[in-house]
Design an enzyme around this catalytic site. Structure first.
Site, short mmCIF file in Angstrom:
data_model
loop_
_atom_site.label_atom_id
_atom_site.label_comp_id
_atom_site.label_asym_id
_atom_site.label_seq_id
_atom_site.Cartn_x
_atom_site.Cartn_y
_atom_site.Cartn_z
CG ASP A 110 54.28 68.24 7.75
OD1 ASP A 110 53.33 68.44 8.21
OD2 ASP A 110 55.57 68.75 8.00
CG ASP A 212 50.01 71.90 7.14
OD1 ASP A 212 51.04 72.66 7.36
OD2 ASP A 212 49.30 72.15 6.14
CD GLU A 275 51.30 74.97 10.58
OE1 GLU A 275 51.78 75.90 10.28
OE2 GLU A 275 50.82 74.06 9.90
CG HIS A 336 58.67 74.68 7.26
ND1 HIS A 336 58.17 74.08 8.60
CD2 HIS A 336 57.40 74.71 6.55
CE1 HIS A 336 56.80 73.98 8.36
NE2 HIS A 336 56.43 74.29 7.20
CG ASP A 337 55.72 77.89 7.58
OD1 ASP A 337 55.97 77.75 6.41
OD2 ASP A 337 54.79 77.04 8.03
#
Length: 543
Positions: A110, A212, A275, A336-337
């Site tokens: 990430d 990200d 993302e 994860h969100d």
């Protein structure tokens, strides 16, 4: 080697690994704790690589593992070129990469380029005084005429997006927490420093990066206000009160992406994943002119789609039609969100979702634990960890329920740790865990493993074409995957009723390759495909 085998070998050799493979997201805090402190770590991940090889995935993506105050659980980085002691050391990371590569697994990190922690040395220098060389590495502005923030921009985590610094008399911009100051990507020195961060990890053998909030990297140079959102109403997150016209998806981002891609292209067989939370027509621009941008701009359209065959067929068709020529699609069903897929659409729905995710054209990303059918775990207020939930309580924005520990066994704490886990493991351990589900042919885990093996064994599923087929039943979704002479028909029932779907004439003489109930593989396909509730079948024939 036969002609067919030689053709298939050439196809596999010519297609990049990230087109053929399946990516598995690991939230490191929650995967496996090797030292008993209740928090997952790198050694724990290394211990579980054999499971991932057995499962059949091709690459692991690790959420942030860099040094951090952990106010946003690693997305507030204080050093881009090291490992947080909570997770281990650089030596532990090198061993993980080496062990993964020995098993044929790729490792994706990430990369968080939009902001740092306010404890990062760069920001500490930046806020020292207005003349510091690093001042221009962040977004500093004078107060408005009334002494308040420079404009009306809002933080994604609630409240204004500007923080006043009394020592220097200016505000700095933060799209997220006030402890996460945004970097200034218009600054050439900052860009080069971040390029060097990528090179640091690429030299250590990393196979790619997930970037990200890529669409946040640049803000409007004139600091114009964001317009009000006419659809804003009660229960929505506070940041939704404004439309982010001036704070995301700015034109300069495309040039930044070209720079990132040029660095990654210095190393063979690496991948960039972005993302990007944007509508499809804007999302696909991130592939870049002549595909010189992001290899895989994350496609999140399945996350919030209404779970019906008609809606999904139209959505997939729209996305496929919007892709630039030569661009490779991708699909995400959980991360994860967001609430886990089995919680969003139920266990039966999650089985159909697995069939869809792993048979569509494009690279799938699978979130850890979804292969078990893990659900959200309710988190009592006193155990809440997520800063988003703490800042904006009571409207369901908390992400802790989808980040709970992986369930390896039916024993206490699911075999995740011998200590006290950082988040509760939850109930239902006796049935939802790796050890138990491995033994059950009809389990969610067995379903995922079978589908992953089929993707690897059949080029029609991994790199073949996609074509939606008409059906008289709006609750069923039928599509064709094809490579060379092999055709695979995917038939999915999205309803709670039994369905009978006529087999297309072009699939006569077909055989059932796979059935999600596990009981019909290898049978001769009949003219009518009989499906139980939330069931799917794969039928194959050769041209």
């Amino acid at each position: 080697m036969t002609l067919t085998e030689r053709t298939e070998a050439q196809a596999r050799w010519s297609a990049p690994w990230w087109q053929q493979g399946v990516i598995y997201q690991i939230y490191p805090r929650s995967f496996q704790d090797a030292n008993g402190d209740g928090i997952g770590d790198l050694k724990g991940i290394t211990q579980r690589l054999d499971y991932l090889s057995w499962l059949g995935i091709d690459a692991i993506w690790l959420s942030p593992i860099f040094p951090s105050p952990m106010l946003d659980f690693g997305y507030d980085i204080s050093d881009y070129s090291d490992i947080d002691p909570m997770f281990g050391s650089l030596a532990d990371f090198d061993e993980l990469v080496s062990a993964a590569h020995r098993r044929g697994l790729k490792v994706i990190l990430d990369f968080v380029p939009n902001h740092t922690s306010d404890r990062h040395p760069w920001f500490q220098e930046s806020r020292r005084d207005r003349t510091n060389i690093r001042r221009a590495w962040y977004v500093w502005r004078d107060p408005a005429s009334d002494g308040g923030p420079p404009n009306n921009w809002l933080s994604e985590f609630g409240g204004p997006a500007w923080e006043y610094d009394a020592a220097t008399g200016q505000y700095y911009y933060h799209a997220f927490l006030s402890q996460q100051p945004d970097l200034n990507w218009r600054n050439p020195a900052l860009r080069e420093a971040m390029h060097d961060v990528l090179r640091f990890w690429l030299k250590r053998g990393v196979d790619g990066f997930r970037i990200d909030v890529l669409h946040h990297l640049v803000e409007d140079a004139e600091l114009r206000n964001n317009p009000p959102n006419p659809s804003y109403g009660p229960g929505m997150r506070p940041s939704s009160a404004l439309l982010p016209a001036r704070t995301v998806d700015q034109p300069e981002i495309q040039d930044i992406i070209v720079g990132l891609r040029s660095v990654v292209d210095e190393y063979p067989e690496r991948v960039l994943i972005g993302e990007i939370h944007l509508p499809i027509q804007r999302l696909v621009t991130y592939y870049g002119v002549e595909l010189n941008g992001i290899h895989l701009p994350f496609n999140f359209n399945l996350l919030n789609a209404r779970w019906t065959a008609t809606v999904l067929r139209d959505l997939i068709g729209t996305y496929e039609s919007a892709l630039p020529k030569g661009a490779w699609p991708n699909w995400v069903i959980g991360n994860h969100d967001i609430s886990r897929v089995a919680t969003r659409i139920g266990q039966q729905g999650a089985r159909v979702a697995a069939m869809l995710l792993l048979t569509l054209r494009g690279t799938p990303t699978l979130y850890y634990g979804d292969e078990l059918g893990m659900c959200d775990v309710p988190i009592p207020p006193e155990l809440v960890q997520d800063p988003f939930e703490k800042n904006v309580p009571g409207i369901g924005v908390g992400r802790d329920p989808a980040r709970t520990p992986m369930r390896w066994q039916a024993e206490a704490e699911g075999g995740f740790t011998v200590g006290r886990p950082w988040l509760p493991v939850g109930t239902g351990l006796e049935s939802t865990n790796v050890e138990t589900e491995k033994k059950e042919p009809a389990s969610m885990l067995s379903l995922h493993r079978s589908l992953l093996r089929l993707r690897r064994a059949h080029l029609a599923l991994s790199i073949g074409s996609y074509r939606s087929l008409p059906t008289d039943d709006d609750e069923c979704f039928v599509f064709m995957r094809q490579h060379e002479r092999e055709r695979i028909l995917v038939v999915l029932n999205f309803s709670d009723d039994r369905k009978a779907v006529p087999l297309p004439s072009e699939m006569s003489e077909g055989r059932v390759l796979f059935c999600s109930t596990g009981y019909c593989g290898g049978m001769r396909a009949s003219r009518i495909v009989e499906l139980g509730p939330a069931e799917g079948q794969l039928i194959t024939n050769m041209i």
